[in-house]
Design a protein around this motif. Structure first.
Motif, PDB file in Angstrom:
ATOM      1  N   GLY A 149      -3.502  11.278   4.080  1.00 48.75           N
ATOM      2  CA  GLY A 149      -2.907  10.415   5.089  1.00 48.75           C
ATOM      3  C   GLY A 149      -3.242   8.949   4.925  1.00 48.75           C
ATOM      4  O   GLY A 149      -2.663   8.100   5.603  1.00 48.75           O
ATOM      5  N   TYR A 150      -4.173   8.623   4.035  1.00 47.79           N
ATOM      6  CA  TYR A 150      -4.567   7.226   3.836  1.00 47.79           C
ATOM      7  C   TYR A 150      -3.656   6.553   2.806  1.00 47.79           C
ATOM      8  O   TYR A 150      -3.230   7.180   1.825  1.00 47.79           O
ATOM      9  N   LEU A 158       2.290   8.827  -5.762  1.00 47.67           N
ATOM     10  CA  LEU A 158       0.963   8.635  -6.342  1.00 47.67           C
ATOM     11  C   LEU A 158       0.687   9.648  -7.442  1.00 47.67           C
ATOM     12  O   LEU A 158       0.134   9.315  -8.489  1.00 47.67           O
ATOM     13  N   GLU A 159       1.080  10.896  -7.227  1.00 46.27           N
ATOM     14  CA  GLU A 159       0.861  11.928  -8.251  1.00 46.27           C
ATOM     15  C   GLU A 159       1.720  11.650  -9.478  1.00 46.27           C
ATOM     16  O   GLU A 159       1.290  11.897 -10.614  1.00 46.27           O
ATOM     17  N   ASP A 190       0.836  -1.198   0.000  1.00 45.31           N
ATOM     18  CA  ASP A 190       0.000   0.000   0.000  1.00 45.31           C
ATOM     19  C   ASP A 190       0.874   1.253   0.000  1.00 45.31           C
ATOM     20  O   ASP A 190       1.881   1.330   0.720  1.00 45.31           O
ATOM     21  N   ILE A 191       0.472   2.244  -0.809  1.00 47.98           N
ATOM     22  CA  ILE A 191       1.291   3.432  -1.029  1.00 47.98           C
ATOM     23  C   ILE A 191       0.770   4.596  -0.179  1.00 47.98           C
ATOM     24  O   ILE A 191      -0.410   4.941  -0.231  1.00 47.98           O
ATOM     25  N   THR A 192       1.688   5.216   0.564  1.00 46.14           N
ATOM     26  CA  THR A 192       1.345   6.404   1.355  1.00 46.14           C
ATOM     27  C   THR A 192       2.054   7.651   0.855  1.00 46.14           C
ATOM     28  O   THR A 192       1.714   8.764   1.253  1.00 46.14           O
ATOM     29  N   ASP A 193       3.030   7.464  -0.050  1.00 41.81           N
ATOM     30  CA  ASP A 193       3.824   8.587  -0.568  1.00 41.81           C
ATOM     31  C   ASP A 193       2.995   9.354  -1.601  1.00 41.81           C
ATOM     32  O   ASP A 193       2.774   8.876  -2.719  1.00 41.81           O
TER      33      ASP A 193
END
Length: 387
Positions: free
Chosen positions: A328-329, A261-262, A254-257
């Motif tokens: 934050g998710y 993501l952008e 799971d990605i939090t960065d």
């Protein structure tokens, strides 16, 4: 059992871009008006009938248009409005017509063959035209005849804002009076070749020796000879909204960065925009999809002016992502989808800097075709390359 005579109606929104501009700004009505850019390489995307009196026409360099008509009013164009009105007209025709084809952003064919059993086709078409004009405020012309070619030529003859029905058997009488340039597909080069053969009118083309035409023009010669006789076999292709193109990625971790993501969003949008350009299609809607670790999935979409350019799609994708993303998710899945695909909006690209932009994207795609889709990426998508 006799085959019923075909009956085709052709609708064309008159001077569509100009009509939309005048509808949204009534002070423009009656003026010599052109839609397009004012840059060195800009061309006329559309022009009013008042401008045409001075010799201005579509695809003319804007510099030339301003030289022959110095008081020409130039507006840059609102592509989102053209897309919106085109959708309205498409929906109205789609709700009423038994079989129709959307030939371009402002042009439609309707196959009414056999419909005389159920209603009077001419009256039905007149009522549909009135319905479109009432709903949009836009002028629209139509022609009707035994095939697509006759219907289209009849529409051109009926403009502006009129209609013309060529009854079966009257095709030659209708065509004979016209110049060969009125035949769809006869461009400047073919027109010059025919003039060199002493052929200026459709009547002269009809009476010409088909073997001579074949020798001089190749297979185009007999094709034009048949058209001069009013013959055309093109079918009305049922309109269907093209399938969407999309890409999505389910991450192993799971990605939090957020920056990652952008960057992924940019890379994905570039990828499917490239696919669109390879198919010569444009998108009228973009959607972003996010799935969280608890499998809650959310998506949001927005309609856009038809385009296949990265620099126009990426800001839309970013905007949708920011509306959706829960700060934050972690993200389990990210996806981008382009829909309402069409090849109809080609003429909406005749605006300022569009030639320069087209050349740039052709060069980029050429490199991608040679070295792979990932060989060139925007800076915003580079973070993904090494992750």
């Amino acid at each position: 059992m006799s085959i019923p005579t075909r009956l085709i109606a052709h609708f064309d929104l008159d001077a569509f871009f100009v009509s939309v501009e005048c509808l949204n700004d009534t002070t423009l009505k009656g003026l010599p008006l052109a839609v397009g850019g004012t840059g060195d390489r800009s061309v006329v995307a559309a022009c009013s009938y008042e401008a045409r009196k001075y010799g201005v026409h579509s695809a003319m360099p804007m510099k030339t248009a301003l030289r022959i008509c110095p008081h020409l009013k130039v507006v840059s164009g609102t592509r989102s409005e053209y897309s919106r009105y085109s959708r309205i007209v498409t929906d109205l025709i789609g709700a009423a017509a038994p079989l129709f084809e959307k030939a371009s952003i402002d042009e439609f064919y309707i196959d009414l063959t056999g419909m005389e059993k159920f209603f009077r086709p001419l009256q039905w078409t007149l009522q549909l035209r009135e319905q479109i004009m009432k709903a949009t405020g836009l002028p629209i012309s139509f022609g009707m005849g035994v095939n697509k070619m006759i219907a289209k030529i009849a529409t051109d003859a009926a403009k502006p804002n009129g209609y013309l029905y060529i009854e079966p058997g009257k095709e030659i009488e209708f065509l004979d009076q016209m110049k060969v340039s009125k035949i769809p597909g006869v461009g400047d080069q073919t027109n010059r070749e025919l003039l060199q053969l002493g052929i200026e009118t459709i009547r002269e083309l009809r009476l010409a020796n088909p073997d001579m035409l074949h020798r001089q023009l190749g297979k185009l010669g007999p094709e034009l000879w048949n058209k001069a006789h009013g013959r055309h076999t093109g079918e009305v292709n049922p309109y269907q909204e093209a399938k969407s193109v999309s890409t999505e990625n389910t991450y192993e971790t799971d990605i939090t960065d957020l920056s990652y993501l952008e960057a992924e969003l940019v890379r994905m949008t570039e990828k499917i925009a490239y696919e669109l350009r390879q198919e010569n299609k444009l998108a009228g809607c973009i959607a972003v999809k996010i799935r969280y670790p608890d499998f809650e999935t959310t998506s949001r979409q927005t309609t856009i002016p038809y385009t296949f350019y990265d620099d126009e799609l990426i800001p839309q994708a970013r905007s949708l992502f920011r509306q959706l993303y829960r700060k934050g998710y972690a993200v389990r899945l990210l996806g981008v989808r382009l829909s309402e695909l069409t090849a109809e909006a080609k003429q909406t690209n005749l605006f300022q800097d569009i030639d320069r932009k087209s050349d740039l994207y052709k060069a980029i795609d050429s490199v991608k075709n040679q070295f792979g889709k990932e060989s060139i990426n925007k800076a915003g998508g580079l973070k993904n390359r090494n992750l």
